[in-house]
Design an enzyme around this catalytic site. Sequence first.
Site, PDB file in Angstrom:
ATOM      1  CD  GLU A  31      -2.966   1.235   0.550  1.00  0.00           C
ATOM      2  OE1 GLU A  31      -3.140   0.305  -0.243  1.00  0.00           O
ATOM      3  OE2 GLU A  31      -3.709   2.227   0.620  1.00  0.00           O
ATOM      4  CG  ASP A  32       1.380   3.129   3.096  1.00  0.00           C
ATOM      5  OD1 ASP A  32       0.561   3.677   2.341  1.00  0.00           O
ATOM      6  OD2 ASP A  32       1.120   2.822   4.269  1.00  0.00           O
TER       7      ASP A  32
END
Length: 491
Positions: free
Chosen positions: A76-77
């Site tokens: 996600e990051d």
Amino acid sequence: MTTFSDIKQLVLKNNPNADTTMLELAYDFAVKAHAGQKRLDGTDYIQHSLETAYTLAHMNLDLSTVIAGLLHDVPEDTPITLEEVAKEFGPEVGKLVKGITKLSKLKYRGLERYAENLRKMFVAMAEDVRVVLIKLADRLHNLSTLSALPPVKQQRIARETLEIYAPIANRLGIGELKGQLEDLAFKYVYPEEYAWVVKTSTSRMEDQISYSQDLIKEVIKLLEKNNIAYNSVHGRVKHHYSLYKKLLRKDMDISKVYDLVALRVIVPDVAACYQALGAVHSRWKPMTGRIKDYIAQPKPNGYRSLHTTVFCDQGRIVEFQIRDQQMHDNAEYGIAAHWKFKDSSKAQLSIPPEQLKWIKELLDWQKEITDNDQYLKALTIDIFQNRIFVFTPKGDVIDLPEEATPVDFAYHIHSDIGNHCSGARINEKIAPLETKLLSGDLVEIIVDKNRGGPSEDWLKFIKTNQAKNHIKSYYKKKRRNFLNIFSRTKE
Ligand code: MN
């Protein structure tokens, strides 16, 4: 602050044979992936991954879940993809990280998104409950660093916790996590009430904690004198949010709350539970109506324990909670306790099917409801409302929402019994079909085979969607048949 070696030690303590090579690789991988990233509170991003993994290790979950906890924000990051994670750590970890990545894309914006979030949450839960456990651990750490976020975000996250995550933790039987999530969110969502509860309870709690320290010594002596083995005797302090909810039911009068500090007696087996209860009652007089045997009659979320409230010396009133180690682990970690010391390939199989039945049922009917407003209303009743448990004449436990009626009970057993139900006996007495059932009721349905079908009037008082759907579809079918006959007669 948690370090990697804390996690490793905890994993080895829970399972001395665990192969921690993968765990170390996952840590190095996450450190590299999140290098240079900071959280809003100024700490290194990896700290969040460590805290999440630590919570999961503390819940005694299998190695794959702890590893997925370390990696949960990587796709996600960071630029690293899900495929790379799966390639590095295998399909099982890959699947868990994928599940959590899907969930983290959801944002709480208005009714539409809210309903959508819940649907996805339950789909994820049915696929692999561990995904939701990672989400809960992730949320726990996010809440503890909430003060660094702008107020609008604080409100959204805290509210969502009280409305979605804590009830799910409760339904999964993870009492400890539910209490922590609620307390962290409580002060943001209801700051005045939180301040009031803290002010009202602190000195009383401190006084009871110091009293219970002496009492614990006395209980240990009592058990030893009676030759009852025990694993531990300790005090449990009530969580603030749970105290607040109890006070709402007790006219905000704290002197009516007897379990501010409860005494927990953990013993090796069921027989010792009852022996310990007997010993406590022979020493202190029990309060009438406060002896609860949740071992013989477990709560719908599976909670088992003996509870009793006794009059101790100096006019003190103390609640005792007596249980064996397995019941205790289940109460603290709920569904998570089933992964304990199990190897991960068998993890899914070790969950008792009845603990997951409600998730499957939920998925079945949520497919049919397309209107979000209606979906949320239904969900509030089926999941987020308190549950009662009642008994069939054979002694089986049936779990229903509060205020459910014999008709709901009948449809829960079978649609045929619902459609032909003509009366009910509650605790061996004839009772009207609209009677609201109470926990512990013994319910018997009187079936009339000649009955044409359900009454549409039942829709006015029944609670469960299961019953409503059966009655509505019965009438839909009947109208269709009627129209068929009607058109034929016309010809
Ligand atoms: Mn996270």
